[in-house]
Structure formats: structure tokens, C-alpha cells
Design an enzyme around this catalytic site. Structure first.
Site, PDB file in Angstrom:
ATOM      1  N   THR A   1       6.133  -7.533  -7.878  1.00  0.00           N
ATOM      2  CA  THR A   1       7.133  -8.111  -7.210  1.00  0.00           C
ATOM      3  C   THR A   1       7.011  -9.472  -6.767  1.00  0.00           C
ATOM      4  OG1 THR A   1       6.732  -6.919  -5.067  1.00  0.00           O
ATOM      5  CG2 THR A   1       8.280  -6.124  -6.470  1.00  0.00           C
TER       6      THR A   1
ATOM      7  N   THR B   1       4.645  -3.799  -2.081  1.00  0.00           N
ATOM      8  CA  THR B   1       3.800  -3.060  -1.347  1.00  0.00           C
ATOM      9  C   THR B   1       2.860  -2.615  -2.519  1.00  0.00           C
ATOM     10  OG1 THR B   1       3.228  -1.167   0.051  1.00  0.00           O
ATOM     11  CG2 THR B   1       5.054  -1.054  -1.359  1.00  0.00           C
TER      12      THR B   1
ATOM     13  N   GLU C   1      -1.669 -12.277   0.341  1.00  0.00           N
ATOM     14  CA  GLU C   1      -0.775 -13.448   0.693  1.00  0.00           C
ATOM     15  C   GLU C   1      -1.492 -14.556   1.428  1.00  0.00           C
ATOM     16  OE1 GLU C   1       3.441 -10.739   1.195  1.00  0.00           O
ATOM     17  OE2 GLU C   1       2.557 -11.358   2.874  1.00  0.00           O
TER      18      GLU C   1
ATOM     19  N   ASN D   1       5.566 -15.836   4.763  1.00  0.00           N
ATOM     20  CA  ASN D   1       6.035 -14.751   5.617  1.00  0.00           C
ATOM     21  C   ASN D   1       6.991 -15.469   6.554  1.00  0.00           C
ATOM     22  OD1 ASN D   1       5.204 -12.182   4.638  1.00  0.00           O
ATOM     23  ND2 ASN D   1       3.178 -13.069   5.173  1.00  0.00           N
TER      24      ASN D   1
END
Lengths: 408, 408
Positions: B156, B193, B280, B403
Site C-alpha cells: 500500500t 500494516t 515511515e 502522518n
């Protein structure tokens, strides 16, 4: 004190002088700050003391010694060093604390264990004894200063001075509490950390003062988090001079005890919120309310899992009603939770009820709420009567800049 | 897949085809990605299965059903949806999973509980049944694809495709393991995830396959953290077709069992490291080694306290040998530790030994180490024989940008 003031800063309040409490500040020169860095607060004979301390097992000598000395219940002075935490410095750090205690005790003619010392700042560097000795000498000779000067002098990376006050009636006697705190992250860049001091003219037995402080601590300081990192120096001390002349409080059975405990709690909550408002990089103040847990303790752990989640905190920074991240944080807390009974809201508006997104969920008012500075997150677990409220700030580029964009 | 590739990315390795395993990809159109988003892997009759799943109690239906179905030990197919996690979607989410299982089971003529389904992506939106049905139909009709296509299709927010391989000798028979994984943070922006899949041609009884996978998981996937947030969908499955023709492995007493378990562990470690390398905002890969703990479990908790500390992670991002923050993280872990026995190093060079900064500490080689991409932190607690190694990445502006700088 830092140059850039937090957007969540509030003005320093008018704090009343407390009879029996004489604050003074001086320069010890721990760092090249060009400002006072040593605070000395003289306390009248008969002053009682209570304290709560960090649970970090790698705590400083100040914390170890302070914890032991609170047990005897009385205090004559407080010394706070700013710019050097004296943590992780072994026997040399301990000797520096003992020197300060002896120097002040000799001056006052009291027992050394009635002198309380705190230090925050860089770690791994023993507090220089010569600078400490000269700083204490200067402070003992200084004239009385204001509460705001105290708040500024105990600060390290704080961006604004922080104080709070409350009063209570004990019988016909009005008692005052004036308090200051420093802290800007559980740990600021150089191990700066949270130090809080409450001063009251009430007459309070040490055991009951400890009971009031410990109870308030559980619902205030233990309910805030900036970055989940627990410092090696966190200390909150309460001093009661007895100069107000009330009938001394010794237990919750005494008249006025509830009012006094409520005032202590009120001040602690104000102080705790101020620390969050000066959280490193904070742009929003976040209150997380958890209800419907199997117990208050369980609610507390769920609340902290949410408040410590980097993904929840960055979502709030991004003004994003990302309730999925709240679901994740609830689920990882290790506490009883049932996905299909879980409800989540922002600003008092439910986004999901009992495990499902609301079909008629209106995002507009939630989006408006998230654009503000004071954010609330509501979580109902739907299991029992346990509840809590915890407070945190968002996680922003400012936090990274403060903590990563420099070398120590 | 994201546009900006992680600076820690590594090239996709050559993965051997596994006899009895036929991967295909197709478009279900869960998002407007213009690329395949549904992966279908057909497994030969007799394939055994093992699995480990998230401990998040708010897990998805895919995890609940998968955990139950692993118990019967056999698998005929795997379906992976990308772009929709189907988490927090109640009975409607469950129905979508059951529909996929039935559709594939009907096609293969097998029991529905031999079809394993995973989904990652946005949460709170039930997986659309019509798109799932059409996507599965397309996949059943598609031709075989490469492992790299599988790795790309299950992704993703990943920034590069991730795979690993290992071989083992079981008696005279060489067996192969090919594996892919996705993940870029315990949770990426839309609840993306970690999903990992291992395929081997070895013949392995399901109980022993589970034992190997669970053992490897404890020392690999359970030892990585990007942001301390535990996802609702984490899943690792291992499939063994038996087509290599080795004498089937049923326990560690069998010849070749140790070699096979080591190969599974090797692949799991490679995959776990790849997830951290795509963490990330990651700019540095950090290995934390903890020795001298009272037990391995205690070492593990101390290691994760360090690896999860925002202050440690930002210090590494800032290339700052801030061992004080490591002291703090050790102390807050809640595990036995003695400040005066604690030693801390970076890149194999001690900065502090037994509670004191080293007098002759030379910062130059440490600074050079921290300027690199592969960082090590060594902690010796000086108490016992317990040890661990955990892996994480640094905490950078990139994490905040990913984020916080958007709204969902």
C-alpha cells in the site's frame, strides 16, 4: 528559557506571597546563560513536606536523597539548580548534593535532611561543587524575589514561565497555595524535565500532605504525557508552613480537609496542563476521555496508549479525524476491549458507535473542532464503569526540530 | 506504492519459483490506483500452513478468521486485498471475507477454511463485495506472475517491493523458501500494516511449521518497531507444499529440521529488516543490542523501550551520541536495572561504563559511525546473562510529513 514561545502559552498568573516562604534567585553559572540559574526558597521552622518522584530506576541522586528525606516530614529550604541534571554522575554527583544540603543547613542551623535539592539540565556531568557553593552563597545573600522570577529561574528549555494558585477555607481560615513548575516534554533535549513545587501557608501534618499530593498526582501529573519518555529527575514537592494559623489538618476526617485536598488537586491539574501546553513542538492541547472501561486503572492504561500513540498525535497535528488510529491504540493497550462495543468521538461528536462508523456522521463540525487549539477525544469501551481523563499534545515537525536538528 | 523510495531500500532479490505455488494478480479496483490490488496464490493439494497474527484486540475479521483456520493446518489458496483493511467494519466486513473464501473454495473444490484472506488499507469501510467478487474472478483467470509482482501488488504505502529467500538441506533434498512482505510502519497512514508470506516446497507437518514460524517470529517480527503502534491486521503466514519430496518434517528430532528452522528464521529476519528499512520517514537503520539483563525477556523489554523512545530515535536522526536518552529509556522500561552497573555504546564504542561517562571517551569514531546509515546501540545492564537484539529506524521530519501533513 527558549526564544520561541509555545502557541499554547498562557500569561503568568498573580500568585500570592505565602507566609513563611521566602524565595531568592542567584547565579551559579552552570551554563553560559547570563541569567539566574539557582533558586533558593527558605521555609519557616515547622514547615511540613510531601513529595512524589519519578519511577525511572536510573534516577538522579537528588531524587534518591529527596525520596528518603521526605519520610521525616519536615523542610527548611529548597535549592533548585538549572542547566545540569547531575544525573548518571555516580558518587561525585551525590557529593555535590550533600555539599549543598550541608551548606544550607549550617546557614539555617537545621538538619541537613530538611534541605531539598533538585537539578535539571545536561546529564553525565557532575554538578560542579565550586559553582554550586558560590551560587548558594549568592542566593543566601540575595533579596526576596517574585514567583515569576522563581518560575523563570528553575526553567531550562521551557518557552514560558508557569505558575498556579488556589485557596481553600479550613474552618474560618483562608489558606493559600502558590505553585510553580518547569517542564517541556517528559525530557527536553538535555534531560531537562518536570520539577514542580507547591507552597501553602496551611498547617498540615506531613502524612496528610503526602496523602493529598499523592492523590492529586495520580489524577494530574500521572495523566499527562508529551512523548512517553519518563525522565530521571521528575519531582513534585509540596511545602506547608502553617503560618495561616488554621487548626492543623491531619486526616480527611478534619473539617476543611476536603477543601484543602481539592485545592491541591486544582493546582496540580493547572500545573500539569501548563507542562503539556509547553510540550516540545506542541500546537494543540489534547484531552482524552475514556469511559466504559472495566476499571479506572484499565481506562488509564487505554487513555495513555491513545495519548502516547505517534499516529494519533500526528493525526491531530494534521487536523485529521482519523478514528481508525484511535481504534488501533485502544486495541494495542493490552486492556479488555471489544471491537464491537467501541465508540469514538472528537469534540463531543461520535464518529463511530459500537464498532461501526456512523452512517449519518457529519464531518463538518468535527473538522471545525480539530482546527482549534483545544482538542478532545472521547472513547467509550462499553464494558463497565471505569473512566479516566489524560492530557497530551500533538506531535509535530517542531518536536523533531527540537530533538533531532542539533547535536549535543 | 509510494513515489519517493526509502534511502534504505535494497533491490528486490531473485526468488526461486516454489513447486506447488502459483501466484497471480488482478485488479479489484478498491482504490483508483490504476494498478493490480488483488493477489491470488494457488497452493497444491496437501499444502500445510502456519500463521502468527497481531495481538491487537481490535483486529480485523481477516485476522480472526485466519487465526481460527490455521488450526486445521492445511491451505489451498491465499487472497490479499490492498487498499482496504476491512477492519472495524462489523458483520459486513466478515461477510466479505466469507464470500471470498466461498468463491475460491468453489473454484478449487476445497473446504472454505483452506482459503486464507488478508486485507490492508483504509479502515472502517466494509470491503465492497462486488469489487472483491470481480477481482477474484479476474485473478482466477489470470496467468502466473513473478514474485516481484506479488510484492508490489500486496503493498500500500510501501516505497519498495520486499522479498527474501533461503534454502536448506533436509537429508539429500534441497528445499527452497521464497517470501514477500509489505509494511512501512506498524501502521501506515490508512492503517496499512505488515503482511508477510513464506512459501516453501518442503514437506512439513503443520504443527512443526507453526513451531518454526512462532520461534522465528519471536526473534524477528516481534523485535522490530517503527513507531510502537501495533496494527489491527498484522499477519505472517507460512505455506509448505511438500513438492520437494523430502522426508516430511514433524519435529526437531527429524534430520534436517534444524536446518529448515534456521532457513525460516533467516527469511523472517530478512523480511523484518526490510520492513524497518521502509519505515515511515526512516533515514537510518538501528540495531539495539541489550546484554547483561536478568533474562532474555527482560532484555527484550529494555530493547523495545530504547527502540520505541522518540527521544532516542530523534537523537539518532540528529546523528547525536546522546547516551543520556538511552539511560532514560533503560530506566523507564520497568525492568531490573542498576544505574551504577549500566554501560552504553554506539557502533561498538563505549560512551559510558558502569554508570559513569568514560573519562577518555573519544567522540570522533562514534560521530563517524552515526553519520552512516546502519547504526548500532549497545547496552550492557551488568546484571545477568539475558540478551536480545531489536531493530528500528530513526524518527524524522519524514515521519511527521507522512502522518500529519495530510487529512484522510
Amino acid at each position: 528559557m527558549s526564544d520561541a514561545v509555545s502557541p499554547l502559552a498562557t500569561p503568568f498568573p498573580d500568585l500570592p506571597a505565602i507566609s513563611g516562604v521566602t524565595p531568592r534567585v542567584a547565579r551559579a553559572g552552570y551554563k553560559n546563560w547570563g541569567r539566574c540559574d539557582l533558586t533558593y526558597v527558605e521555609l519557616a521552622e515547622g514547615t511540613t513536606v510531601a513529595g512524589v518522584f519519578t519511577r525511572n530506576v536510573c534516577c538522579s541522586s537528588e531524587v534518591e536523597i529527596g525520596r528518603a528525606n521526605v519520610a521525616q516530614g519536615h523542610a527548611r529550604a529548597l535549592v533548585v539548580n538549572a542547566g545540569n541534571s547531575n544525573a548518571f554522575t555516580g558518587y561525585r554527583g551525590r557529593e555535590a548534593v550533600e555539599q549543598i544540603m550541608s551548606q544550607v543547613a549550617e546557614h539555617l542551623g537545621c538538619a541537613a535532611n530538611q534541605v531539598f535539592v533538585s537539578s535539571t539540565g545536561v546529564i553525565g556531568v557532575p554538578l560542579p561543587k565550586d559553582k554550586a557553593r558560590e551560587g548558594v552563597s549568592n542566593a543566601l545573600a540575595a533579596s526576596e524575589c517574585s514567583w515569576e522570577e522563581v518560575a523563570r529561574t528553575i526553567s531550562t528549555t521551557d518557552t514560558f514561565p508557569k505558575g498556579a494558585t488556589a485557596t481553600a477555607m479550613i474552618g474560618d481560615t483562608k489558606v493559600n497555595i502558590s505553585a510553580v513548575i518547569k517542564g517541556s516534554g517528559m525530557i527536553a533535549p538535555d534531560m531537562a524535565t518536570m520539577l514542580g513545587y507547591l507552597f501553602t501557608d496551611a498547617a498540615v501534618a506531613p502524612g496528610f500532605l503526602q496523602e493529598c499530593l499523592a492523590q492529586a498526582n495520580r489524577r494530574t501529573f500521572s495523566c499527562i504525557t508529551v512523548d512517553s519518555d519518563t525522565s530521571t529527575s521528575d519531582t513534585v514537592l509540596a511545602f506547608a508552613t502553617g503560618k495561616a494559623g488554621n487548626v492543623p489538618l491531619a486526616s480527611f476526617d478534619d473539617a476543611g480537609a476536603d477543601a484543602f485536598a481539592a485545592a491541591i488537586h486544582d493546582v496540580c491539574r493547572q500545573l500539569a496542563h501548563l507542562v503539556v501546553r509547553d510540550g516540545e513542538g506542541a500546537s494543540k492541547f489534547i484531552a482524552v476521555t475514556v469511559t466504559g472501561a472495566v476499571s479506572d486503572e484499565s481506562a488509564h492504561r487505554v487513555g495513555l496508549a491513545i495519548a502516547n500513540s505517534p499516529l494519533v498525535k500526528t493525526a491531530i497535528a494534521g487536523e485529521d479525524a482519523n478514528w481508525g488510529r484511535v481504534v488501533m491504540a485502544v486495541g494495542k493497550a493490552g486492556e479488555p476491549a471489544d471491537r464491537d462495543k467501541l465508540s469514538i468521538g472528537f469534540g463531543g461528536i461520535w464518529a463511530a458507535r459500537e464498532g461501526l462508523p456512523l452512517a449519518d456522521y457529519d464531518e463538518a463540525p468535527v473538522a471545525a473542532h480539530l482546527r482549534g487549539q483545544d482538542i478532545t477525544i472521547e472513547v467509550d469501551l462499553g464494558l463497565g464503569q471505569g473512566r479516566t481523563q489524560v492530557w497530551t499534545c500533538d506531535l509535530t515537525h517542531g518536536y523533531i526540530s527540537i530533538n533531532a536538528d542539533y547535536r549535543s
